[in-house]
Design a protein around this motif. Structure first.
Motif, PDB file in Angstrom:
ATOM      1  N   ILE A   1      -0.530   9.193  -9.593  1.00  0.00           N
ATOM      2  CA  ILE A   1       0.838   8.796  -9.260  1.00  0.00           C
ATOM      3  C   ILE A   1       0.937   8.683  -7.743  1.00  0.00           C
ATOM      4  O   ILE A   1       0.728   9.649  -7.018  1.00  0.00           O
ATOM      5  N   HIS A   2       1.216   7.501  -7.254  1.00  0.00           N
ATOM      6  CA  HIS A   2       1.378   7.251  -5.830  1.00  0.00           C
ATOM      7  C   HIS A   2       2.849   7.127  -5.475  1.00  0.00           C
ATOM      8  O   HIS A   2       3.677   6.793  -6.326  1.00  0.00           O
ATOM      9  N   VAL A   3       3.164   7.378  -4.221  1.00  0.00           N
ATOM     10  CA  VAL A   3       4.489   7.074  -3.696  1.00  0.00           C
ATOM     11  C   VAL A   3       4.338   5.834  -2.823  1.00  0.00           C
ATOM     12  O   VAL A   3       3.676   5.862  -1.781  1.00  0.00           O
ATOM     13  N   ASP A   4       4.922   4.749  -3.284  1.00  0.00           N
ATOM     14  CA  ASP A   4       4.755   3.451  -2.628  1.00  0.00           C
ATOM     15  C   ASP A   4       5.914   3.166  -1.687  1.00  0.00           C
ATOM     16  O   ASP A   4       7.068   3.490  -1.979  1.00  0.00           O
ATOM     17  N   HIS A   5       5.593   2.537  -0.556  1.00  0.00           N
ATOM     18  CA  HIS A   5       6.622   1.965   0.306  1.00  0.00           C
ATOM     19  C   HIS A   5       6.905   0.552  -0.206  1.00  0.00           C
ATOM     20  O   HIS A   5       6.036  -0.320  -0.148  1.00  0.00           O
ATOM     21  N   LEU A   6       8.109   0.337  -0.714  1.00  0.00           N
ATOM     22  CA  LEU A   6       8.467  -0.973  -1.261  1.00  0.00           C
ATOM     23  C   LEU A   6       8.171  -2.084  -0.265  1.00  0.00           C
ATOM     24  O   LEU A   6       7.568  -3.103  -0.601  1.00  0.00           O
ATOM     25  N   PHE A   7       8.624  -1.901   0.952  1.00  0.00           N
ATOM     26  CA  PHE A   7       8.303  -2.840   2.027  1.00  0.00           C
ATOM     27  C   PHE A   7       7.115  -2.226   2.753  1.00  0.00           C
ATOM     28  O   PHE A   7       7.262  -1.260   3.495  1.00  0.00           O
ATOM     29  N   PRO A   8       5.891  -2.733   2.521  1.00  0.00           N
ATOM     30  CA  PRO A   8       4.699  -2.066   3.042  1.00  0.00           C
ATOM     31  C   PRO A   8       4.794  -1.805   4.544  1.00  0.00           C
ATOM     32  O   PRO A   8       5.325  -2.623   5.304  1.00  0.00           O
ATOM     33  N   LEU A   9       4.270  -0.664   4.975  1.00  0.00           N
ATOM     34  CA  LEU A   9       4.379  -0.290   6.381  1.00  0.00           C
ATOM     35  C   LEU A   9       3.685  -1.292   7.293  1.00  0.00           C
ATOM     36  O   LEU A   9       4.191  -1.609   8.377  1.00  0.00           O
ATOM     37  N   ALA A  10       2.532  -1.774   6.896  1.00  0.00           N
ATOM     38  CA  ALA A  10       1.820  -2.748   7.739  1.00  0.00           C
ATOM     39  C   ALA A  10       2.623  -4.037   7.856  1.00  0.00           C
ATOM     40  O   ALA A  10       2.687  -4.652   8.916  1.00  0.00           O
ATOM     41  N   ALA A  11       3.244  -4.443   6.758  1.00  0.00           N
ATOM     42  CA  ALA A  11       4.081  -5.647   6.790  1.00  0.00           C
ATOM     43  C   ALA A  11       5.327  -5.402   7.639  1.00  0.00           C
ATOM     44  O   ALA A  11       5.768  -6.270   8.399  1.00  0.00           O
ATOM     45  N   ALA A  12       5.908  -4.199   7.520  1.00  0.00           N
ATOM     46  CA  ALA A  12       7.076  -3.874   8.336  1.00  0.00           C
ATOM     47  C   ALA A  12       6.738  -3.923   9.825  1.00  0.00           C
ATOM     48  O   ALA A  12       7.523  -4.403  10.638  1.00  0.00           O
TER      49      ALA A  12
END
Length: 250
Positions: free
Chosen positions: A154-165
């Motif tokens: 089970i991962h906790v995902d950043h909906l808006f990926p940090l690298a993309a942000a």
């Protein structure tokens, strides 16, 4: 046992988060947990699909967010927080931020797990934080995952990926703003299937959508809520993918 805020508060909090960032100079994105396993099928019957937020809100957000022709490649992104790392989004899952649930004595990952799993149980040594059992109905795939036996999956995902942000605006923020964003349990974080999260990587909707089609409207709307609240840009390619989702799934 404690009662935690559910991530379903995203839409209600978007406006207030936007006002917190008002006046901040924010030019323009991804992060993952770690695991490696074969995909699993959803159980017979599977969890009930999440209710969709509706086409009106998605269409409204498309008219509010900044749209750029393409994602730039902004130098300087470095998540490593060791001696030589840039640590541009702060220490992973830090409780020491002004994000929702910040300074509550529990790390961000456990905050998200406690709010996302069903039948949550905590350890005796940390009864208000340390999750040891529960069930995740994964929104990305529809799979059901038992935390007690498969917690690392089970991962906790950043909906808006940090690298993309980073590329789409966050490179111009202060370190405190980036740390807040990376630990925003109300808008930006969701507990998900690890394999799906690794497949997503730092992709935006232009190149990745959840395998569970019933969740795609919720996913793109939540993505746009984050972009709007934090004044992050999306790309023309994102819009070309989101519009058909809006027509077919919302």
């Amino acid at each position: 046992m404690r009662t935690l805020h559910r991530p379903s508060a995203r839409v209600a909090l978007a406006a207030s988060l936007g006002s917190l960032l008002l006046g901040c100079s924010v030019p323009g994105l991804p992060v993952t947990d770690d695991a490696d396993r074969a995909p699993r099928p959803a159980p017979a019957g599977g969890p009930a699909p999440s209710p969709t937020p509706g086409a009106d809100r998605t269409r409204e957000l498309l008219g509010l967010v900044r749209v750029v022709a393409r994602r730039p490649d902004v130098p300087g992104y470095d998540r490593e927080c060791g001696a030589d790392g840039g640590c541009v989004f702060g220490t992973e899952w830090s409780d020491d931020t002004d994000a929702p649930d910040g300074h509550n004595g529990c790390d961000t990952r456990n905050d998200v797990l406690g709010a996302s799993l069903r039948d949550v149980r905590y350890s005796e040594r940390s009864p208000d934080c340390d999750v040891v059992a529960g069930t995740l109905d994964d929104p990305y795939t529809g799979a059901r995952i038992d935390y007690a036996t498969e917690g690392s999956q089970i991962h906790v995902d950043h909906l808006f990926p940090l690298a993309a942000a980073w590329d789409l605006g966050a490179a111009g923020w202060t370190p405190a703003q980036r740390a807040r964003f990376a630990n925003d349990t109300a808008l930006e974080l969701v507990a998900v299937d690890g394999t799906a999260n690794l497949q997503k990587g730092d992709s935006t909707p232009a190149s990745w959508l959840p395998p569970a089609k019933a969740y795609r409207c919720t996913y793109v709307t939540s993505y746009l809520e984050v972009a709007h609240a934090y004044d992050l840009a999306i790309t023309d390619a994102d819009v070309r993918v989101i519009e058909p989702v809006l027509r077919k799934s919302c």
